[in-house]
Design a protein around this motif. Structure first.
Motif, mmCIF file in Angstrom:
data_model
loop_
_atom_site.group_PDB
_atom_site.id
_atom_site.type_symbol
_atom_site.label_atom_id
_atom_site.label_comp_id
_atom_site.label_asym_id
_atom_site.label_seq_id
_atom_site.Cartn_x
_atom_site.Cartn_y
_atom_site.Cartn_z
ATOM 1 N N THR A 120 8.732 -5.029 -7.607
ATOM 2 C CA THR A 120 7.450 -5.105 -6.918
ATOM 3 C C THR A 120 7.046 -3.699 -6.510
ATOM 4 O O THR A 120 7.706 -2.724 -6.883
ATOM 5 C CB THR A 120 7.510 -6.073 -5.724
ATOM 6 O OG1 THR A 120 6.190 -6.320 -5.248
ATOM 7 C CG2 THR A 120 8.380 -5.544 -4.588
ATOM 8 N N THR A 121 5.944 -3.542 -5.794
ATOM 9 C CA THR A 121 5.442 -2.213 -5.430
ATOM 10 C C THR A 121 4.974 -2.226 -3.980
ATOM 11 O O THR A 121 4.665 -3.300 -3.428
ATOM 12 C CB THR A 121 4.256 -1.800 -6.324
ATOM 13 O OG1 THR A 121 3.111 -2.605 -5.977
ATOM 14 C CG2 THR A 121 4.584 -1.956 -7.803
ATOM 15 N N PRO A 122 4.860 -1.063 -3.351
ATOM 16 C CA PRO A 122 4.318 -1.013 -1.988
ATOM 17 C C PRO A 122 2.913 -1.621 -1.893
ATOM 18 O O PRO A 122 2.594 -2.303 -0.922
ATOM 19 C CB PRO A 122 4.298 0.489 -1.672
ATOM 20 C CG PRO A 122 5.394 1.059 -2.511
ATOM 21 C CD PRO A 122 5.354 0.263 -3.795
ATOM 22 N N THR A 123 2.093 -1.374 -2.917
ATOM 23 C CA THR A 123 0.735 -1.938 -2.900
ATOM 24 C C THR A 123 0.768 -3.456 -2.881
ATOM 25 O O THR A 123 0.015 -4.106 -2.141
ATOM 26 C CB THR A 123 -0.062 -1.435 -4.123
ATOM 27 O OG1 THR A 123 -0.316 -0.044 -3.970
ATOM 28 C CG2 THR A 123 -1.391 -2.168 -4.250
ATOM 29 N N LEU A 124 1.656 -4.067 -3.684
ATOM 30 C CA LEU A 124 1.753 -5.524 -3.708
ATOM 31 C C LEU A 124 2.274 -6.062 -2.379
ATOM 32 O O LEU A 124 1.850 -7.124 -1.913
ATOM 33 C CB LEU A 124 2.651 -5.978 -4.858
ATOM 34 C CG LEU A 124 2.130 -5.676 -6.272
ATOM 35 C CD1 LEU A 124 3.119 -6.153 -7.325
ATOM 36 C CD2 LEU A 124 0.762 -6.322 -6.496
ATOM 37 N N VAL A 125 3.178 -5.325 -1.746
ATOM 38 C CA VAL A 125 3.666 -5.736 -0.421
ATOM 39 C C VAL A 125 2.501 -5.729 0.576
ATOM 40 O O VAL A 125 2.353 -6.656 1.388
ATOM 41 C CB VAL A 125 4.805 -4.812 0.057
ATOM 42 C CG1 VAL A 125 5.170 -5.126 1.519
ATOM 43 C CG2 VAL A 125 6.033 -4.972 -0.833
ATOM 44 N N ALA A 126 1.665 -4.713 0.508
ATOM 45 C CA ALA A 126 0.509 -4.631 1.414
ATOM 46 C C ALA A 126 -0.428 -5.814 1.208
ATOM 47 O O ALA A 126 -0.943 -6.398 2.176
ATOM 48 C CB ALA A 126 -0.233 -3.318 1.189
ATOM 49 N N VAL A 127 -0.668 -6.183 -0.051
ATOM 50 C CA VAL A 127 -1.543 -7.327 -0.349
ATOM 51 C C VAL A 127 -0.912 -8.621 0.163
ATOM 52 O O VAL A 127 -1.598 -9.503 0.690
ATOM 53 C CB VAL A 127 -1.830 -7.401 -1.865
ATOM 54 C CG1 VAL A 127 -2.588 -8.690 -2.204
ATOM 55 C CG2 VAL A 127 -2.637 -6.196 -2.302
ATOM 56 N N ALA A 128 0.414 -8.745 0.034
ATOM 57 C CA ALA A 128 1.102 -9.934 0.539
ATOM 58 C C ALA A 128 1.015 -10.029 2.057
ATOM 59 O O ALA A 128 0.983 -11.129 2.626
ATOM 60 C CB ALA A 128 2.570 -9.911 0.103
#
Length: 362
Positions: free
Chosen positions: A20-28
Motif C-alpha cells: 500500500t502507500t501513504p496516499t492510500l492510507v490517507a484516503v482510508a
C-alpha cells in the motif's frame, strides 16, 4: 491520531503481503474524519491531486507534506474489487460477478466477529483493524462517514491494479426516485470507479439469489449478520421462508418461527415497508405482520391490489453506468437466475407504489 486533546492508535493488519502507500492510507482515513473536523493534519506525504480530493471530501483545512504527482496508471490491470462482508447482498454481488473479482474484507472485531467467522470461508484478502473501536464501539469515528466500508479496497487498490470497485448496495430507499449515476470522487481520486452490480435489485432479489446459489450457507450467513434477538435477523428469516417456499425449496432456517416481540411502526423503514407490500401481495401477511405494531388497513388493501412482481426483477436503468467488461457477464447471470428486467406493467405498479409510500415517508 490526536484530537480533542486525546491520542488514539489506529492499526491495520493484513493477512498476506500487500503493498500500500501513504496516499492510500490517507484516503482510508478520510472517512474517519468525515466532516467532523475543521482542520486535519497528516504528517506524511500525500499525492497533490488526492490531497485536493480529501479536502473536498472533508470540507476541512487539510495540511500534509506534498508528495509526488499521482501515478494512477501504474500497475493498472482493470481488475475489480468487491468490498465483501458475507451478508446476503454481498454474497449475491459475488455470485453475479466473474471469478477473477478480488474479494476484500474487513475484520472489525468486537461486535462484528460473527462476520469474519463467516466470510473467511471465501478466503478474501482480510484486513483486521480497530477503526470501529476508536475511541470505543459506541462513539467510533466510523460514524463520521459510511465510506469507511471501502477501507480494505482503498488500501489494496494499487497492489491489485484495480480500476473498479463494488459495494453490495441494493435497491432500497433509492427505489423512491428514478435511477441516477452514483459517483464517489474520493475513490475516483485513486482510480477506483464505483460500479453498480446489485444496485437495481431489491433485498428480496438478493435473498432469492442467495437461495439459488448458496443455499447451504443461508443459515450461517444469517447468524453472521445479526444477533438472534436483532430485528434484522427476524426480517431476513421471514424473507428466506417466503422465497424458499416460492422457489419450491425447503426452508434452510429449520428453527424459524413467525413470532417477534419487539414491534416497530410501519413508517420505521422505507425498505422494510416496500418488502412488506410483497409479503402481503403474495398472501404471506402472517410472516411480516409480527414485525409491526400494526400494519394499516389501507396498506393491506393496497398491497392486495398489486402483483409486486417487480420486487424479484431488475431495474436495468442502474446499469447504464456499468462498464461492458462487468455488465455483459452480469446480465448473463441475472438471466440464468430468472431475474428479468422490469416490464411496462411492472413500471405502472412501481409508480403506484412510489406514490402510495409517500403517505408514510417523505
Amino acid at each position: 491520531m490526536n484530537y480533542h486533546s486525546e491520542e488514539h492508535e489506529i492499526w491495520y493488519e493484513f493477512d498476506r503481503e500487500i503493498e500500500t502507500t501513504p496516499t492510500l492510507v490517507a484516503v482510508a482515513l478520510a472517512p474517519l474524519c468525515g466532516r467532523a473536523f475543521e482542520s486535519v493534519s497528516f504528517d506524511f506525504e500525500i499525492e497533490p491531486d488526492v490531497l485536493h480530493s480529501i479536502k473536498t471530501f472533508t470540507q476541512a483545512e487539510v495540511v500534509a507534506p506534498k508528495g509526488q504527482p499521482s501515478l494512477q496508471q501504474e500497475n493498472r490491470q482493470n481488475s475489480t474489487i468487491l468490498s465483501f462482508s458475507g451478508g446476503f447482498d454481498s454474497v449475491a454481488a459475488k455470485a453475479l460477478m466473474t471469478k477473477d473479482t478480488h474479494l476484500v474484507s474487513l475484520d472489525l472485531g468486537g461486535w462484528f466477529k460473527r462476520e469474519a467467522a463467516y466470510f473467511e470461508r471465501y478466503s478474501p484478502i482480510t484486513i483486521k483493524t480497530n477503526i470501529r473501536q476508536v475511541p470505543d464501539q459506541r462513539t467510533a469515528l466510523t460514524k463520521n462517514n459510511w465510506l469507511f466500508m471501502a477501507t480494505g479496497a482503498i488500501l489494496c487498490a494499487k497492489h491489485l491494479g484495480a480500476s473498479y470497485h463494488v459495494f453490495g448496495s441494493i435497491l432500497g430507499e433509492r427505489f423512491s426516485f428514478p435511477a441516477s449515476k452514483r459517483r464517489i470522487p474520493l475513490l475516483e481520486s485513486i482510480g477506483l470507479i464505483d460500479v453498480p452490480v446489485t444496485a437495481g435489485i431489491t433485498e428480496l432479489g438478493t435473498t432469492k439469489i442467495m437461495l439459488q446459489t448458496h443455499y447451504d450457507e443461508v443459515a450461517d450467513s444469517l447468524i453472521s449478520l445479526a444477533n438472534k434477538g436483532d430485528r434484522k435477523q427476524y426480517y431476513k428469516q421471514a424473507m428466506v421462508a417466503l422465497l424458499a417456499d416460492e422457489l419450491g425449496l425447503d426452508n434452510p432456517v429449520t428453527d424459524f418461527s413467525a413470532k417477534w416481540d419487539r414491534k416497530i411502526p410501519f413508517n420505521r423503514s422505507y425498505t422494510t415497508a416496500l418488502s412488506s407490500l410483497y409479503f402481503i401481495a403474495h398472501g404471506r401477511l402472517d410472516l411480516i405482520e409480527p414485525l409491526y405494531d400494526e400494519i394499516p388497513t389501507s396498506v393491506i388493501e393496497f398491497a392486495r391490489s398489486l402483483t409486486m412482481g417487480f420486487m424479484n426483477k431488475v431495474n436495468t436503468d442502474f446499469y447504464e453506468w456499468t462498464p461492458k467488461l462487468i455488465r455483459t457477464p452480469l446480465f448473463e447471470k441475472l438471466s440464468e437466475l430468472e431475474l428479468l428486467p422490469y416490464t411496462e406493467s411492472d413500471w405502472a405498479e412501481i409508480h403506484e407504489v412510489r406514490e402510495f409510500l409517500k403517505n408514510w415517508f417523505s
